[in-house]
Write an enzyme that holds these catalytic residues in place. Structure first.
Site, short mmCIF file in Angstrom:
data_model
loop_
_atom_site.label_atom_id
_atom_site.label_comp_id
_atom_site.label_asym_id
_atom_site.label_seq_id
_atom_site.Cartn_x
_atom_site.Cartn_y
_atom_site.Cartn_z
N HIS A 43 15.77 -5.14 11.55
CA HIS A 43 14.32 -5.34 11.68
C HIS A 43 13.59 -5.20 10.34
O HIS A 43 12.67 -5.96 10.05
CB HIS A 43 13.73 -4.36 12.70
CG HIS A 43 14.02 -2.92 12.37
ND1 HIS A 43 15.26 -2.35 12.61
CD2 HIS A 43 13.26 -1.96 11.79
CE1 HIS A 43 15.24 -1.09 12.21
NE2 HIS A 43 14.04 -0.83 11.69
N ARG A 67 41.22 -5.28 -11.54
CA ARG A 67 40.36 -4.26 -10.93
C ARG A 67 39.95 -4.66 -9.52
O ARG A 67 39.97 -3.82 -8.60
CB ARG A 67 39.13 -4.05 -11.80
CG ARG A 67 39.46 -3.49 -13.16
CD ARG A 67 38.28 -3.55 -14.09
NE ARG A 67 38.69 -3.13 -15.44
CZ ARG A 67 38.02 -3.41 -16.53
NH1 ARG A 67 36.89 -4.08 -16.47
NH2 ARG A 67 38.47 -3.00 -17.70
N ARG A 84 40.06 -9.58 -17.33
CA ARG A 84 40.28 -8.14 -17.17
C ARG A 84 39.74 -7.61 -15.84
O ARG A 84 40.16 -6.57 -15.36
CB ARG A 84 39.66 -7.37 -18.34
CG ARG A 84 38.14 -7.35 -18.36
CD ARG A 84 37.62 -6.65 -19.62
NE ARG A 84 36.22 -6.33 -19.54
CZ ARG A 84 35.23 -7.18 -19.86
NH1 ARG A 84 35.51 -8.40 -20.27
NH2 ARG A 84 33.97 -6.79 -19.77
N CYS A 101 18.47 -5.26 4.67
CA CYS A 101 17.94 -4.15 5.46
C CYS A 101 16.99 -3.37 4.57
O CYS A 101 16.74 -3.77 3.42
CB CYS A 101 19.04 -3.28 6.07
SG CYS A 101 19.95 -2.21 4.95
N GLY A 119 22.95 0.54 4.52
CA GLY A 119 23.62 0.43 5.82
C GLY A 119 24.43 -0.84 5.95
O GLY A 119 25.59 -0.81 6.39
N ARG A 155 12.90 -2.99 1.17
CA ARG A 155 11.82 -2.04 0.89
C ARG A 155 11.69 -1.72 -0.60
O ARG A 155 10.77 -1.00 -0.99
CB ARG A 155 12.02 -0.76 1.69
CG ARG A 155 11.86 -0.97 3.18
CD ARG A 155 11.96 0.33 3.96
NE ARG A 155 11.78 0.08 5.39
CZ ARG A 155 12.50 0.63 6.33
NH1 ARG A 155 13.47 1.48 6.04
NH2 ARG A 155 12.27 0.35 7.61
N GLY A 184 19.41 -1.54 1.92
CA GLY A 184 20.63 -2.26 1.56
C GLY A 184 21.88 -1.44 1.80
O GLY A 184 22.98 -1.98 1.86
N HIS A 202 31.71 -9.57 -12.58
CA HIS A 202 32.66 -8.47 -12.78
C HIS A 202 33.36 -8.04 -11.50
O HIS A 202 34.51 -7.59 -11.55
CB HIS A 202 31.96 -7.25 -13.38
CG HIS A 202 31.57 -7.43 -14.80
ND1 HIS A 202 31.00 -6.43 -15.53
CD2 HIS A 202 31.66 -8.50 -15.64
CE1 HIS A 202 30.76 -6.85 -16.77
NE2 HIS A 202 31.16 -8.12 -16.84
N ASN A 203 32.69 -8.13 -10.35
CA ASN A 203 33.24 -7.60 -9.11
C ASN A 203 33.61 -8.66 -8.08
O ASN A 203 34.12 -8.32 -7.02
CB ASN A 203 32.27 -6.61 -8.47
CG ASN A 203 31.79 -5.56 -9.44
OD1 ASN A 203 30.61 -5.52 -9.78
ND2 ASN A 203 32.70 -4.73 -9.94
#
Length: 153
Positions: free
Chosen positions: A19, A146, A142, A75, A80, A119, A78, A108-109
């Site tokens: 919501h 990871r 690199r 949300c 939850g 919010r 962020g 990177h990820n």
């Protein structure tokens, strides 16, 4: 799940919110559709109180099964939606509150779910983060090793 460097935008983008993120979700959907992108909206479908896992799990599942290019979850904080989505194998959900974090989460990820804290960012920043997320490729190199270590086997 494969280690793609870019998103397959022939697939829909999965999006969901609780919501607190409903209004932003609706704005992001309109923004993406105006760019000619397909969107799979899993809810919430109103601003009435809703539980974020009910929407985070379907988004993560669509991404996990490669039925969506990537996911967007919104949300209040962020947190939850990110915690929930990250329970799925192969999901790398990243909470971002600016363009640079969005860029780094991708390059990177190899993040495949963008989590927006409604919010804490305005709608303009949210849309900018979405653009950066879509357009930033995973660098590999690199970072590849990871990212491979993230999964629990």
């Amino acid at each position: 799940m494969s280690q793609q460097t870019t998103f397959n935008l022939s697939l829909p983008i999965a999006i969901g919110s609780d919501h607190a993120g409903f209004d932003y979700k609706e704005e992001i959907i309109s923004y993406l559709e105006a760019k000619g992108l397909q969107v799979k909206d899993v809810g919430a479908f109103s601003s009435e109180s809703a539980d974020y896992p009910d929407f985070a799990h379907p988004v993560a599942t669509l991404v996990e099964r490669e039925q969506a290019a990537f996911g967007i979850l919104v949300c209040g904080s962020g947190n939850g939606v990110a915690i929930t989505a990250n329970k799925h194998q192969g999901i790398r959900a990243a909470i971002c509150w600016g363009e640079e974090l969005s860029r780094l989460s991708r390059c990177h990820n190899n993040a495949n779910v963008l989590c927006v804290p409604a919010r804490f960012v305005d709608d303009t920043v949210a849309k900018q983060m979405v653009d950066v997320f879509i357009n930033t490729p995973f660098e590999g190199g690199r970072h590849e090793n990871r990212v491979r270590k993230i999964a629990c086997l």
